[in-house]
Design a protein around this motif. Structure first.
Motif, PDB file in Angstrom:
ATOM      1  N   UNK A  80       3.888  -6.504   7.763  1.00 49.19           N
ATOM      2  CA  UNK A  80       3.383  -6.877   9.092  1.00 49.19           C
ATOM      3  C   UNK A  80       4.107  -6.123  10.209  1.00 49.19           C
ATOM      4  N   UNK A  81       5.378  -5.801  10.002  1.00 50.26           N
ATOM      5  CA  UNK A  81       6.126  -5.028  11.008  1.00 50.26           C
ATOM      6  C   UNK A  81       5.476  -3.661  11.231  1.00 50.26           C
ATOM      7  N   UNK A  82       5.110  -3.007  10.126  1.00 44.77           N
ATOM      8  CA  UNK A  82       4.536  -1.667  10.224  1.00 44.77           C
ATOM      9  C   UNK A  82       3.111  -1.726  10.765  1.00 44.77           C
ATOM     10  N   UNK A  83       2.364  -2.755  10.353  1.00 49.94           N
ATOM     11  CA  UNK A  83       0.994  -2.888  10.861  1.00 49.94           C
ATOM     12  C   UNK A  83       0.972  -3.077  12.376  1.00 49.94           C
ATOM     13  N   UNK A  84       2.015  -3.703  12.916  1.00 49.06           N
ATOM     14  CA  UNK A  84       2.087  -3.917  14.369  1.00 49.06           C
ATOM     15  C   UNK A  84       2.224  -2.613  15.147  1.00 49.06           C
ATOM     16  N   UNK A  85       2.827  -1.604  14.513  1.00 47.94           N
ATOM     17  CA  UNK A  85       3.121  -0.361  15.242  1.00 47.94           C
ATOM     18  C   UNK A  85       2.406   0.858  14.651  1.00 47.94           C
ATOM     19  N   UNK A  86       1.559   0.657  13.625  1.00 42.99           N
ATOM     20  CA  UNK A  86       0.984   1.807  12.926  1.00 42.99           C
ATOM     21  C   UNK A  86       0.139   2.695  13.836  1.00 42.99           C
ATOM     22  N   UNK A  87      -0.478   2.123  14.869  1.00 40.94           N
ATOM     23  CA  UNK A  87      -1.299   2.933  15.779  1.00 40.94           C
ATOM     24  C   UNK A  87      -0.460   3.885  16.626  1.00 40.94           C
ATOM     25  N   UNK A  88       0.865   3.673  16.617  1.00 40.43           N
ATOM     26  CA  UNK A  88       1.767   4.544  17.383  1.00 40.43           C
ATOM     27  C   UNK A  88       2.492   5.540  16.484  1.00 40.43           C
ATOM     28  N   UNK A  89       2.056   5.641  15.221  1.00 49.04           N
ATOM     29  CA  UNK A  89       2.724   6.522  14.260  1.00 49.04           C
ATOM     30  C   UNK A  89       1.766   7.630  13.841  1.00 49.04           C
ATOM     31  N   UNK A  90       1.752   8.736  14.569  1.00 53.57           N
ATOM     32  CA  UNK A  90       0.765   9.799  14.317  1.00 53.57           C
ATOM     33  C   UNK A  90       0.907  10.484  12.960  1.00 53.57           C
ATOM     34  N   UNK A  91       2.101  10.428  12.355  1.00 52.20           N
ATOM     35  CA  UNK A  91       2.313  11.113  11.078  1.00 52.20           C
ATOM     36  C   UNK A  91       2.025  10.224   9.868  1.00 52.20           C
ATOM     37  N   UNK A  92       1.843   8.922  10.090  1.00 50.11           N
ATOM     38  CA  UNK A  92       1.699   7.977   8.980  1.00 50.11           C
ATOM     39  C   UNK A  92       0.358   8.160   8.270  1.00 50.11           C
ATOM     40  N   UNK A  93       0.424   8.273   6.934  1.00 57.30           N
ATOM     41  CA  UNK A  93      -0.785   8.473   6.130  1.00 57.30           C
ATOM     42  C   UNK A  93      -1.070   7.314   5.187  1.00 57.30           C
ATOM     43  N   UNK A  94      -0.028   6.596   4.768  1.00 61.06           N
ATOM     44  CA  UNK A  94      -0.250   5.507   3.808  1.00 61.06           C
ATOM     45  C   UNK A  94       0.928   4.541   3.828  1.00 61.06           C
ATOM     46  N   UNK A  95       0.655   3.306   3.378  1.00 60.99           N
ATOM     47  CA  UNK A  95       1.691   2.276   3.232  1.00 60.99           C
ATOM     48  C   UNK A  95       1.595   1.734   1.814  1.00 60.99           C
ATOM     49  N   UNK A  96       2.747   1.557   1.182  1.00 61.09           N
ATOM     50  CA  UNK A  96       2.800   1.004  -0.178  1.00 61.09           C
ATOM     51  C   UNK A  96       3.631  -0.273  -0.143  1.00 61.09           C
ATOM     52  N   UNK A  97       3.070  -1.363  -0.661  1.00 60.73           N
ATOM     53  CA  UNK A  97       3.806  -2.621  -0.756  1.00 60.73           C
ATOM     54  C   UNK A  97       4.435  -2.705  -2.141  1.00 60.73           C
ATOM     55  N   UNK A  98       5.765  -2.779  -2.180  1.00 61.48           N
ATOM     56  CA  UNK A  98       6.492  -2.678  -3.442  1.00 61.48           C
ATOM     57  C   UNK A  98       6.375  -3.918  -4.324  1.00 61.48           C
ATOM     58  N   UNK A  99       6.252  -5.090  -3.709  1.00 62.37           N
ATOM     59  CA  UNK A  99       6.236  -6.330  -4.489  1.00 62.37           C
ATOM     60  C   UNK A  99       5.141  -7.264  -3.993  1.00 62.37           C
ATOM     61  N   UNK A 100       4.629  -8.091  -4.896  1.00 62.87           N
ATOM     62  CA  UNK A 100       3.643  -9.102  -4.534  1.00 62.87           C
ATOM     63  C   UNK A 100       2.242  -8.532  -4.362  1.00 62.87           C
TER      64      UNK A 100
END
Length: 686
Positions: free
Chosen positions: A181-201
């Motif tokens: 949720x921390x990353x989802x809150x700021x993902x629109x401000x991260x121009x280089x971000x291509x993917x997110x991986x959740x390690x557990x659950x």
């Protein structure tokens, strides 16, 4: 048994081919560095794709052939393929993986990162607690040609945004939904971000470019071994593979660039000083529990274990919380080396004190006697090599039992890293025949610069510099105290995107200006007094180091948790005090209720206080008198009024990471606290 016999049958054809290629280069005396000669470069860089000169020691101790992270991992995985590398507890059983499985899993994850279009020298942010997945993500990021970026689990979304933007992170690895949720809150401000991986659950909601760990590992099946190996073979020891962000206790976090050689050389250099055991005959068993985003922790909990083929077992995420599960893990794993920080040693010290208080009268007297014998014997051991009879008796009756209860009965060395280990804490453990071996270093030198060993131990010293490195003091005063400058292949590449700061801290000759003040004695032992920015300058121009005084305050007044000396450009010193209180386990916020230890102390001294508010604003004359007497004892040690503590105040709230008074490693953020309590501090000098 924690390991089994080695078998070449478990090694894949690709791994065998890579090993043959590596061994061929070693026999020819050729390294990855030689294969593509660098252009004209210097000792430092502030660019992720930069290269640096390696500081080879003319004496030969720092002259080992440089290795990349992949070469280090490959060598161990093929040397000890079937030894247990990692273990984590699930339900009531430990699940483990071997070194060859560890290596192959890192390759598999690296292929998946390439499938997600990880670009060369772009960041992979890793946000979460210690786990097998954390280590695999870390190493896979490097294998795939990216930059591993560990992030404190407690970091806010805004801090994560800064780090991701600064490191141009393409991928984020997050532990669970809370971190996601921390990353989802700021993902629109991260121009280089291509993917997110959740390690557990399980994923609570399927979103574009969001993958579970299981989904992620399947992505790379279409990436060939040859493609991954081309990227691995292009890597050189003098290139960046990791960015480590400092705790920011004295200012904004700095992005320290760490090279392959920084990691592999530093691990080997530390091993020349410390008596670790080696696989397969005597495999080291270690527990991982401190935040892996700290480079010193990585050296001792990731890279040294890989170098020697050790087994790492992961503690629960709550391990270092108050009354956490660390001791339970230690009792199960029974490590052969234990690595701690001052806060952890203080927690163990507190546990032992409480155990003593709750013991029967006879046992309590036995413990008091044994502690006196232990302290006296250990302080005099350099003059008397033979242990007296009463010490041997105390060892059988008390010391060995204490070690068993802590799960440290197999421990051969007890390491402590980080500032703030007080003389009182060191002597406390010496009284139980446990020698805390201090390590000195900083992020900018890939963690450790000096280490203590039991054969050459000096109380309050940080030991001697690791082989192949150098130390010198600049601008020494009449007492021989100056600022430490250090040199060696452990010195990092520089600060990312900050050429000005890089040139200020790292000089053209390759020396790191540490900002740490101290003494280098005639035998080469390093004694750190404090940091330059912590020094208090009186109105007479005298320099006062606050940390030793603060340690004495906490020792003299057992109910004190934190003490911060103030008084810059003033006629006398003052101090802000906080009390030991209970902590909210979920948020880390300090509560107003005093700890049981403090309440018991109050009762023994005829005080009825149970809350912080019972003591603040001078409401409890008994406690006020105890505090003043503790301060008076310190004041009696100086004849100068400017060195005396004349005013003090107990604050209504203890310092915490969540409150902003402490950095991620629990160090006081002095400038921040000064701003928070500027009105209170000003009132001392009206």
């Amino acid at each position: 048994m924690l390991f089994v016999g080695c078998s070449e049958n478990s090694i894949s054809a690709t791994t065998k081919r890579n090993l043959r290629s590596f061994e061929k280069r070693k026999q020819a005396g050729e390294t990855q560095l030689d294969m593509n000669k660098p252009k004209t470069i210097g000792f430092f860089s502030s660019q992720l794709n930069g290269e640096v000169i390696l500081r080879n020691d003319k004496k030969g101790e720092g002259n080992q052939a440089p290795l990349t992270v992949h070469e280090l991992m490959l060598e161990t995985a093929t040397k000890y393929p079937d030894l247990i590398a990692l273990g984590i507890k699930k339900v009531n059983e430990w699940e483990t993986i071997t070194y060859i499985e560890y290596y192959e899993l890192c390759r598999k994850a690296a292929k998946s990162l390439l499938k997600l279009d990880l670009e060369r020298f772009h960041g992979v942010g890793i946000l979460g607690c210690n786990s097998i997945e954390w280590l695999v993500a870390n190493i896979a990021s490097i294998f795939a040609g990216g930059i591993s970026v560990g992030i404190f689990p407690q970091n806010s979304p805004q801090n994560c945004r800064f780090i991701a933007d600064n490191s141009e992170a393409n991928i984020f690895m997050v532990e669970d939904d809370w971190q996601l949720q921390k990353i989802l809150k700021v993902q629109n401000h991260l121009p280089h971000l291509k993917a997110i991986v959740q390690l557990k659950g399980k994923l609570r909601k399927k979103l574009p470019h969001l993958y579970s760990w299981e989904e992620f590992l399947k992505l790379g099946v279409t990436i060939s071994d040859e493609m991954l190996d081309r990227i691995i073979d292009s890597q050189k020891p003098n290139q960046c593979c990791m960015v480590v962000y400092t705790a920011g206790t004295t200012g904004p976090p700095k992005a320290v660039m760490i090279s392959h050689d920084n990691i592999t050389w530093t691990s080997a250099a530390v091993l020349q000083s410390l008596p670790y055991t080696y696989a397969p005959e005597n495999q080291e068993i270690l527990v991982s529990y401190l935040p892996l985003c700290l480079i010193t922790v990585q050296i001792f909990e990731i890279w040294i274990p890989i170098t020697i083929g050790a087994s790492i077992f992961f503690a629960e995420p709550d391990a270092i919380k108050v009354e956490g599960s660390l001791i339970n893990t230690l009792r199960e794993v029974r490590p052969t080396t234990f690595f701690g920080i001052p806060e952890v040693w203080e927690e163990i010290q507190q546990k032992l004190k409480l155990d003593q208080m709750s013991a029967t009268s006879f046992k309590k007297n036995m413990i008091v006697w044994a502690k006196k014998v232990g302290l006296k014997t250990n302080l005099n051991r350099e003059h008397d090599a033979h242990s007296p009879f009463n010490f041997r008796v105390a060892k059988k009756l008390i010391y060995e039992r204490v070690r068993r209860n802590l799960g440290l009965d197999r421990c051969l060395q007890f390491l402590s890293s980080g500032a703030g280990l007080s003389k009182e804490t060191q002597e406390f453990f010496l009284s139980y025949d446990i020698t805390l071996l201090q390590i000195y270093g900083m992020t900018e030198c890939t963690g450790p610069h000096s280490v203590s060993i039991e054969k050459e131990f000096k109380l309050l010293s940080c030991g001697k510099a690791i082989p192949g490195s150098n130390s010198l003091l600049r601008q020494k005063d009449e007492d021989g105290m100056g600022e430490f400058f250090i040199w060696g292949r452990h010195i990092s590449m520089g600060y990312l995107n900050n050429e000005y700061k890089t040139k200020k801290v790292f000089d053209p000759k390759g020396w790191l200006h540490t900002g740490d003040m101290g003494i280098l004695d005639n035998e080469g032992f390093i004694h750190i007094t404090g940091r330059i920015e912590e020094i208090i300058i009186t109105n007479e121009g005298e320099r006062i180091f606050p940390v030793p005084i603060e340690d004495m305050l906490k020792n003299n007044i057992p109910i004190i948790c934190h003490a911060m000396i103030v008084g810059n450009q003033a006629k006398f010193l003052s101090v802000l005090l906080t009390l030991k209180c209970e902590v909210n386990e979920d948020t880390g916020e300090p509560r107003s209720i005093l700890t049981k230890e403090v309440i018991n102390f109050c009762r023994r001294n005829n005080s009825k206080a149970t809350k912080v508010t019972d003591i603040t604003n001078n409401q409890d004359p008994v406690i006020d008198d105890i505090i003043q007497r503790g301060i008076d004892e310190i004041n009696e040690q100086t004849d100068y009024d400017s060195h005396k503590i004349l005013k003090w105040k107990v604050l209504e709230k203890d310092f915490s990471i969540t409150g902003g008074e402490l950095g991620p490693t629990s160090k006081m953020r002095r400038s921040h606290i000064t701003r928070m309590y500027q009105t209170t501090i000003a009132s001392f000098y009206i």
